[in-house]
Design a protein around this motif. Structure first.
Motif, PDB file in Angstrom:
ATOM      1  N   ASP A 135       0.836  -1.209   0.000  1.00 13.23           N
ATOM      2  CA  ASP A 135       0.000   0.000   0.000  1.00 13.23           C
ATOM      3  C   ASP A 135       0.863   1.248   0.000  1.00 13.23           C
ATOM      4  OD1 ASP A 135      -2.266  -1.502   0.000  1.00 13.23           O
ATOM      5  OD2 ASP A 135      -2.593  -1.381   2.176  1.00 13.23           O
ATOM      6  N   SER A 136       1.967   1.193   0.741  1.00 15.38           N
ATOM      7  CA  SER A 136       2.850   2.349   0.830  1.00 15.38           C
ATOM      8  C   SER A 136       3.463   2.674  -0.514  1.00 15.38           C
ATOM      9  CB  SER A 136       3.946   2.081   1.859  1.00 15.38           C
ATOM     10  OG  SER A 136       4.824   3.177   1.926  1.00 15.38           O
ATOM     11  N   ASP A 137       3.922   1.653  -1.225  1.00  7.35           N
ATOM     12  CA  ASP A 137       4.517   1.877  -2.546  1.00  7.35           C
ATOM     13  C   ASP A 137       3.503   2.468  -3.506  1.00  7.35           C
ATOM     14  OD1 ASP A 137       6.856   0.881  -1.589  1.00  7.35           O
ATOM     15  OD2 ASP A 137       6.605  -1.132  -2.432  1.00  7.35           O
ATOM     16  N   SER A 138       2.280   1.931  -3.473  1.00  8.67           N
ATOM     17  CA  SER A 138       1.232   2.430  -4.359  1.00  8.67           C
ATOM     18  C   SER A 138       0.869   3.860  -4.022  1.00  8.67           C
ATOM     19  CB  SER A 138      -0.001   1.534  -4.247  1.00  8.67           C
ATOM     20  OG  SER A 138      -1.065   2.049  -5.019  1.00  8.67           O
ATOM     21  N   SER A 139       0.719   4.137  -2.723  1.00  9.70           N
ATOM     22  CA  SER A 139       0.371   5.483  -2.288  1.00  9.70           C
ATOM     23  C   SER A 139       1.469   6.475  -2.645  1.00  9.70           C
ATOM     24  CB  SER A 139       0.121   5.487  -0.785  1.00  9.70           C
ATOM     25  OG  SER A 139      -0.195   6.776  -0.318  1.00  9.70           O
ATOM     26  N   THR A 140       2.713   6.063  -2.476  1.00 11.70           N
ATOM     27  CA  THR A 140       3.845   6.927  -2.806  1.00 11.70           C
ATOM     28  C   THR A 140       3.874   7.249  -4.284  1.00 11.70           C
ATOM     29  OG1 THR A 140       5.155   6.039  -0.983  1.00 11.70           O
ATOM     30  CG2 THR A 140       6.360   7.121  -2.773  1.00 11.70           C
ATOM     31  N   GLN A 141       3.596   6.237  -5.124  1.00  6.67           N
ATOM     32  CA  GLN A 141       3.618   6.446  -6.566  1.00  6.67           C
ATOM     33  C   GLN A 141       2.535   7.426  -7.004  1.00  6.67           C
ATOM     34  OE1 GLN A 141       3.060   2.864  -8.840  1.00  6.67           O
ATOM     35  NE2 GLN A 141       3.714   3.799 -10.768  1.00  6.67           N
TER      36      GLN A 141
ATOM     37  N   ASN B 143     -10.021   8.905  -3.975  1.00  2.69           N
ATOM     38  CA  ASN B 143     -10.511   9.579  -2.775  1.00  2.69           C
ATOM     39  C   ASN B 143      -9.416  10.512  -2.249  1.00  2.69           C
ATOM     40  OD1 ASN B 143     -11.747  10.406  -0.435  1.00  2.69           O
ATOM     41  ND2 ASN B 143     -11.446   8.466   0.649  1.00  2.69           N
ATOM     42  N   PHE B 144      -9.478  11.771  -2.668  1.00  2.00           N
ATOM     43  CA  PHE B 144      -8.464  12.734  -2.246  1.00  2.00           C
ATOM     44  C   PHE B 144      -8.566  13.062  -0.755  1.00  2.00           C
ATOM     45  CE2 PHE B 144      -8.537  13.643  -6.815  1.00  2.00           C
ATOM     46  CZ  PHE B 144      -7.172  13.669  -7.084  1.00  2.00           C
ATOM     47  N   SER B 145      -9.684  12.683  -0.142  1.00  2.00           N
ATOM     48  CA  SER B 145      -9.853  12.952   1.286  1.00  2.00           C
ATOM     49  C   SER B 145      -9.215  11.890   2.163  1.00  2.00           C
ATOM     50  CB  SER B 145     -11.351  13.050   1.611  1.00  2.00           C
ATOM     51  OG  SER B 145     -11.945  14.133   0.927  1.00  2.00           O
ATOM     52  N   ASP B 146      -8.660  10.871   1.543  1.00  2.00           N
ATOM     53  CA  ASP B 146      -8.004   9.811   2.307  1.00  2.00           C
ATOM     54  C   ASP B 146      -6.799  10.390   3.054  1.00  2.00           C
ATOM     55  OD1 ASP B 146      -6.783   7.620   3.333  1.00  2.00           O
ATOM     56  OD2 ASP B 146      -6.533   6.568   1.439  1.00  2.00           O
ATOM     57  N   PRO B 147      -6.797  10.356   4.388  1.00  2.00           N
ATOM     58  CA  PRO B 147      -5.691  10.939   5.159  1.00  2.00           C
ATOM     59  C   PRO B 147      -4.328  10.391   4.769  1.00  2.00           C
ATOM     60  CG  PRO B 147      -7.514  10.399   6.602  1.00  2.00           C
ATOM     61  CD  PRO B 147      -7.850   9.819   5.261  1.00  2.00           C
ATOM     62  N   LYS B 148      -4.276   9.083   4.452  1.00  2.00           N
ATOM     63  CA  LYS B 148      -2.993   8.494   4.073  1.00  2.00           C
ATOM     64  C   LYS B 148      -2.458   9.128   2.793  1.00  2.00           C
ATOM     65  CE  LYS B 148      -4.094   4.023   6.174  1.00  2.00           C
ATOM     66  NZ  LYS B 148      -4.328   2.580   5.918  1.00  2.00           N
ATOM     67  N   LEU B 149      -3.348   9.361   1.838  1.00  2.00           N
ATOM     68  CA  LEU B 149      -2.926   9.980   0.574  1.00  2.00           C
ATOM     69  C   LEU B 149      -2.487  11.426   0.812  1.00  2.00           C
ATOM     70  CD1 LEU B 149      -2.665   9.964  -2.515  1.00  2.00           C
ATOM     71  CD2 LEU B 149      -5.068  10.686  -2.622  1.00  2.00           C
ATOM     72  N   ILE B 150      -3.256  12.140   1.622  1.00  2.00           N
ATOM     73  CA  ILE B 150      -2.919  13.543   1.903  1.00  2.00           C
ATOM     74  C   ILE B 150      -1.532  13.642   2.522  1.00  2.00           C
ATOM     75  CG2 ILE B 150      -3.531  15.574   3.271  1.00  2.00           C
ATOM     76  CD1 ILE B 150      -6.454  14.634   3.082  1.00  2.00           C
ATOM     77  N   ARG B 151      -1.280  12.784   3.514  1.00  2.00           N
ATOM     78  CA  ARG B 151       0.005  12.815   4.186  1.00  2.00           C
ATOM     79  C   ARG B 151       1.149  12.500   3.224  1.00  2.00           C
ATOM     80  NH1 ARG B 151      -2.193   8.921   8.953  1.00  2.00           N
ATOM     81  NH2 ARG B 151      -3.851  10.295   9.712  1.00  2.00           N
ATOM     82  N   GLU B 152       0.903  11.555   2.339  1.00  2.00           N
ATOM     83  CA  GLU B 152       1.954  11.174   1.401  1.00  2.00           C
ATOM     84  C   GLU B 152       2.232  12.302   0.410  1.00  2.00           C
ATOM     85  OE1 GLU B 152       4.990   9.078   0.452  1.00  2.00           O
ATOM     86  OE2 GLU B 152       3.550   8.286   1.899  1.00  2.00           O
TER      87      GLU B 152
ATOM     88  N   ALA C  38       1.098   9.658  -5.092  1.00  2.00           N
ATOM     89  CA  ALA C  38       1.434  10.966  -4.529  1.00  2.00           C
ATOM     90  C   ALA C  38       2.475  11.679  -5.381  1.00  2.00           C
ATOM     91  CB  ALA C  38       1.941  10.809  -3.098  1.00  2.00           C
ATOM     92  N   GLN C  39       3.455  10.932  -5.877  1.00  4.33           N
ATOM     93  CA  GLN C  39       4.476  11.523  -6.738  1.00  4.33           C
ATOM     94  C   GLN C  39       3.866  12.070  -8.020  1.00  4.33           C
ATOM     95  OE1 GLN C  39       7.218   8.252  -7.159  1.00  4.33           O
ATOM     96  NE2 GLN C  39       8.428   8.848  -5.348  1.00  4.33           N
ATOM     97  N   GLN C  40       2.907  11.318  -8.573  1.00  8.59           N
ATOM     98  CA  GLN C  40       2.236  11.773  -9.800  1.00  8.59           C
ATOM     99  C   GLN C  40       1.422  13.038  -9.539  1.00  8.59           C
ATOM    100  OE1 GLN C  40      -0.037   8.339 -10.921  1.00  8.59           O
ATOM    101  NE2 GLN C  40       1.764   7.149 -11.593  1.00  8.59           N
ATOM    102  N   ILE C  41       0.741  13.058  -8.394  1.00  8.32           N
ATOM    103  CA  ILE C  41      -0.055  14.238  -8.040  1.00  8.32           C
ATOM    104  C   ILE C  41       0.847  15.457  -7.854  1.00  8.32           C
ATOM    105  CG2 ILE C  41      -1.465  15.259  -6.201  1.00  8.32           C
ATOM    106  CD1 ILE C  41      -2.723  12.501  -5.797  1.00  8.32           C
ATOM    107  N   CYS C  42       1.965  15.269  -7.156  1.00 11.45           N
ATOM    108  CA  CYS C  42       2.906  16.385  -6.936  1.00 11.45           C
ATOM    109  C   CYS C  42       3.461  16.904  -8.255  1.00 11.45           C
ATOM    110  CB  CYS C  42       4.048  15.932  -6.036  1.00 11.45           C
ATOM    111  SG  CYS C  42       3.560  15.650  -4.321  1.00 11.45           S
ATOM    112  N   ASN C  43       3.728  15.996  -9.178  1.00  9.80           N
ATOM    113  CA  ASN C  43       4.243  16.409 -10.489  1.00  9.80           C
ATOM    114  C   ASN C  43       3.212  17.248 -11.231  1.00  9.80           C
ATOM    115  OD1 ASN C  43       6.263  16.228 -12.692  1.00  9.80           O
ATOM    116  ND2 ASN C  43       4.626  15.104 -13.726  1.00  9.80           N
ATOM    117  N   ILE C  44       1.950  16.842 -11.151  1.00  7.97           N
ATOM    118  CA  ILE C  44       0.890  17.618 -11.807  1.00  7.97           C
ATOM    119  C   ILE C  44       0.769  19.002 -11.171  1.00  7.97           C
ATOM    120  CG2 ILE C  44      -1.617  17.759 -12.134  1.00  7.97           C
ATOM    121  CD1 ILE C  44      -1.618  14.700 -12.440  1.00  7.97           C
ATOM    122  N   ILE C  45       0.809  19.043  -9.846  1.00  3.88           N
ATOM    123  CA  ILE C  45       0.694  20.330  -9.155  1.00  3.88           C
ATOM    124  C   ILE C  45       1.836  21.266  -9.538  1.00  3.88           C
ATOM    125  CG2 ILE C  45       0.760  21.432  -6.871  1.00  3.88           C
ATOM    126  CD1 ILE C  45      -0.647  18.970  -5.761  1.00  3.88           C
TER     127      ILE C  45
END
Length: 418
Positions: A31-37, A64-73, A39-46
């Protein structure tokens, strides 16, 4: 999307300088690897897309952008607080979004570390987030340093009401902030509370209190406090000594000033050029120029290297006593040591020469001053014109008026000698 507060928008327009601190997220490795990947894509878009909000919604319609785990990542992966805050504000504008405390803490701490206290204040109001005491202390220091002493005081009271006694560094930040804001009334109130809590003052606290006394024109109380802490074995910093010396110079307290110098030397807090410059200037301004010259020469014999400002002050003092010969010796001594005269030095020496009747010497320096790119001010020009006119050399006066001065600069003296 809702509109962000103007204070946050102002912060967002600044150059990003602070990075969100990393914090751990408890997930499985997969889950961590998937979430990190993601998150990296989202940061690149931003970082790369002008309208990244629309892009995120279209490219991740089911995420689900409201997922706390995704937000933190995402906050972990983001390289600047500016983009992190923008992302968080965008999330806050979405329906049913409820920020978790860890994400809020990360954003809030980043704002405080970036000295964006106004944005941090609005962030607290919008999210109703309650920071931990350590974060509140940092926030209070940020407010004090920004000069917002009333807001800092409110945060301070929240800490105390919660039963948290701030650290000595926070008390000092509060005292220093009040001093800078010229609120000595708050200084004494805070210090009273500090004593009630049994917080032991340190050197920085003493410095703040001495400055407070000086600002209240109670220099003798500041002096008494300094002597008391010295007797207790506490050595105030040099800035505290300098402030008291400066205040005693203003009130012509020569005896106390001399005592402070001896205390500094005894406590291995050696006075420097800045300290002695203040003293020499005070002595020269109060008709103690001989004493100033003695101290100046004594400094050189003890290994001090006077700077251009100290030389200028001493040259002016000697010229005031008509000791032009000694002033000229200092002039050449200064040049021999590689200290080229500046605009103030030239003006001081020119005035001294003119006052003592050395008009030719003054004229040479006046021309040299212009050749080196210094523009004589009205005072220097009028002094030169007055000296030349008194020597009845009106031709040189006309040269000054025509070549080096405009009509507004020289009208005072020129009218005298038409």
């Amino acid at each position: 999307m809702g509109r962000a507060s103007s204070s946050i928008l102002s912060f967002l327009r600044q150059k990003p300088t602070t990075q969100i601190r990393y914090f751990s997220v408890e997930t499985t490795t997969k889950d961590s690897d998937s979430s990190t990947q993601v998150a990296q894509q989202i940061c690149n878009i931003i970082r790369t897309k002008p309208r990244w909000e629309t892009t995120l919604s279209s490219e991740y319609p089911s995420l689900n952008f409201s997922d706390p785990k995704l937000i933190r990542e995402v906050l972990n992966q983001q390289s600047s607080v500016l983009l992190s805050v923008r992302f968080f504000l965008w999330l806050s504008s979405q329906e049913h979004f409820s920020p978790d405390s860890i994400s809020c803490s990360a954003v809030f701490n980043a704002l405080v570390e970036g000295n964006a206290c106004m944005a941090a204040q609005v962030f607290l109001e919008k999210t109703r987030f309650e920071p931990e005491p350590v974060a509140l202390e940092s926030y209070a220091r940020c407010l004090w340093e920004a000069g917002r002493v009333e807001d800092g005081g409110e945060v301070f009271e929240r800490l105390i009401e919660a039963g948290v006694c701030p650290s000595i560094s926070t008390w000092n930040a509060a005292l220093s902030g009040c001093i800078k804001a010229k609120r000595t009334d708050m200084v004494w109130k805070l210090y009273q509370e500090m004593m009630e809590y049994g917080v032991v003052a340190d050197v920085e606290t003493v410095g703040c209190l001495v400055r407070g006394f000086c600002d209240d024109n109670e220099v003798l109380k500041g002096y008494a406090l300094l002597r008391q802490v010295v007797e207790d074995g506490v050595v105030p910093d040099k800035a505290t000594f300098d402030r008291l010396i400066s205040e005693f110079c203003k009130v012509r307290g020569y005896t106390k000033m001399s005592e402070l110098l001896h205390v500094m030397i005894a406590m291995n807090c050696a006075p420097d050029n800045d300290t002695y410059r203040k003293i020499i200037r005070w002595l020269c301004e109060n008709q103690r120029r001989s004493e100033a010259f003695r101290i100046f020469n004594d400094l050189k014999s003890r290994g001090y290297a006077p700077d251009i400002s100290m030389y200028t002050t001493m040259i002016g003092g000697l010229c005031s006593m008509n000791w032009v010969g000694d002033a000229r010796k200092l002039w050449f001594e200064m040049i021999d040591k590689g200290l080229g005269p500046n605009e103030d030095t030239y003006s001081t020496m020119i005035h001294g020469f003119c006052k003592s009747g050395y008009i030719e010497e003054a004229w040479i320096l006046y021309k040299e001053m212009g050749d080196k790119g210094y523009r004589p001010d009205k005072y220097t020009t009028n002094t030169m014109i007055h000296g030349i006119c008194m020597s009845e050399n009106l031709e040189q006066t006309k040269i000054i008026h025509k070549e080096t001065c405009d009509e507004e600069t020289t009208v005072d003296s020129w009218d005298l000698y038409q």
